[in-house]
Design a protein around this motif. Structure first.
Motif, short mmCIF file in Angstrom:
data_model
loop_
_atom_site.label_atom_id
_atom_site.label_comp_id
_atom_site.label_asym_id
_atom_site.label_seq_id
_atom_site.Cartn_x
_atom_site.Cartn_y
_atom_site.Cartn_z
N VAL A 1 61.66 -67.81 14.40
CA VAL A 1 61.90 -66.42 14.03
C VAL A 1 60.61 -65.76 13.56
O VAL A 1 60.32 -64.60 13.90
CB VAL A 1 63.00 -66.33 12.94
CG1 VAL A 1 63.11 -64.92 12.38
CG2 VAL A 1 64.34 -66.77 13.53
N ILE B 1 58.43 -64.86 16.55
CA ILE B 1 58.96 -63.69 17.23
C ILE B 1 58.71 -62.42 16.41
O ILE B 1 58.38 -61.37 16.96
CB ILE B 1 60.46 -63.88 17.55
CG1 ILE B 1 60.60 -64.97 18.62
CG2 ILE B 1 61.10 -62.58 18.01
CD1 ILE B 1 62.00 -65.37 18.94
N LEU C 1 68.54 -63.15 16.56
CA LEU C 1 67.66 -62.64 17.62
C LEU C 1 68.48 -61.89 18.65
O LEU C 1 69.70 -62.03 18.71
CB LEU C 1 66.94 -63.80 18.32
CG LEU C 1 66.04 -64.71 17.50
CD1 LEU C 1 65.48 -65.82 18.39
CD2 LEU C 1 64.92 -63.93 16.83
N PHE D 1 63.02 -62.86 24.23
CA PHE D 1 63.67 -62.76 22.93
C PHE D 1 62.90 -61.87 21.96
O PHE D 1 61.67 -61.85 21.95
CB PHE D 1 63.82 -64.16 22.33
CG PHE D 1 64.63 -65.08 23.19
CD1 PHE D 1 66.00 -65.17 23.03
CD2 PHE D 1 64.02 -65.85 24.18
CE1 PHE D 1 66.75 -66.00 23.84
CE2 PHE D 1 64.78 -66.69 24.99
CZ PHE D 1 66.14 -66.76 24.82
N THR D 2 63.67 -61.12 21.14
CA THR D 2 63.11 -60.27 20.09
C THR D 2 63.96 -60.46 18.84
O THR D 2 65.05 -61.03 18.90
CB THR D 2 63.15 -58.78 20.49
OG1 THR D 2 64.51 -58.40 20.72
CG2 THR D 2 62.30 -58.49 21.72
N LEU D 3 63.48 -59.93 17.72
CA LEU D 3 64.31 -59.93 16.51
C LEU D 3 65.54 -59.08 16.76
O LEU D 3 65.48 -58.09 17.50
CB LEU D 3 63.52 -59.35 15.33
CG LEU D 3 62.45 -60.23 14.73
CD1 LEU D 3 61.75 -59.49 13.59
CD2 LEU D 3 63.00 -61.55 14.24
N ASN E 1 74.01 -58.51 21.53
CA ASN E 1 73.14 -59.64 21.83
C ASN E 1 73.34 -60.10 23.26
O ASN E 1 74.14 -59.54 24.00
CB ASN E 1 73.42 -60.80 20.87
CG ASN E 1 72.89 -60.52 19.49
OD1 ASN E 1 71.91 -59.83 19.34
ND2 ASN E 1 73.56 -61.06 18.49
#
Length: 175
Positions: A108, A111, A152, A160-162, A173
């Protein structure tokens, strides 16, 4: 006086004995190293489990799941047991990244520091793992788990992003 061939044989025998002694020492050290690694692994797992249990207890208290009038027996039965325990808790308001196990927290954080969407193969070296197919696939499954639990987002397959949180923001999501 000793002949040269006899002297060479004596030295060769001494060198062979020294090699055998060193091999025995190396084998003993390898065994000790393996035991130390096993101890370290058990301690890491224990620490992660304790952090997880504390996070779950903290989250349960924050949500008010434990009413003031509950008996100790009711409190015990409502707490999760070791079997099927969730390593990555679902994200909810007030929950911080520190509740995640180390490797998930590292993912995390990588990212969060990235300027845009990140792929598993980009994360692996940043969390200190070799870029082998196995490590990339393991990391990808961790990323998918973080998406499932709301930490995420997967905007496009494999990127992938926050997670987007807050009023008026889309929280959908990955599929």
């Amino acid at each position: 006086m000793v002949s040269l061939p006899e002297e060479l044989q004596a030295r060769e025998a001494a060198a062979r004995r020294r090699v055998e002694e060193l091999q025995a020492e190396a084998a003993e050290l390898a065994l000790r190293l393996e035991r130390a690694r096993e101890d370290l692994s058990r301690l890491e797992i224990t620490r992660e489990t304790v952090a997880q249990v504390l996070a779950e207890l903290s989250a349960a208290e924050a949500e008010g799941n434990v009413a003031a009038g509950d008996t100790p027996e009711a409190k015990e039965s409502s707490m999760p047991h070791g079997v099927g325990a969730m390593v990555v808790p679902p994200w909810r308001e007030g929950l911080v990244v520190a509740v995640l196990p180390d490797v998930y927290r590292d993912i995390v954080e990588v990212i969060a520091d990235a300027p845009g969407p990140v792929q598993a193969k980009q994360i692996v070296p940043r969390i200190g793992l070799p870029t082998t197919t196995g490590k990339i696939e393991t990391t990808r499954s961790k990323l998918k788990r973080l998406v499932e639990r709301g930490w995420l987002d997967e905007d496009s397959p494999g990127r992938f992003t926050l997670a987007r949180r807050g009023p008026g923001r889309d929280r959908s999501n990955s599929r």
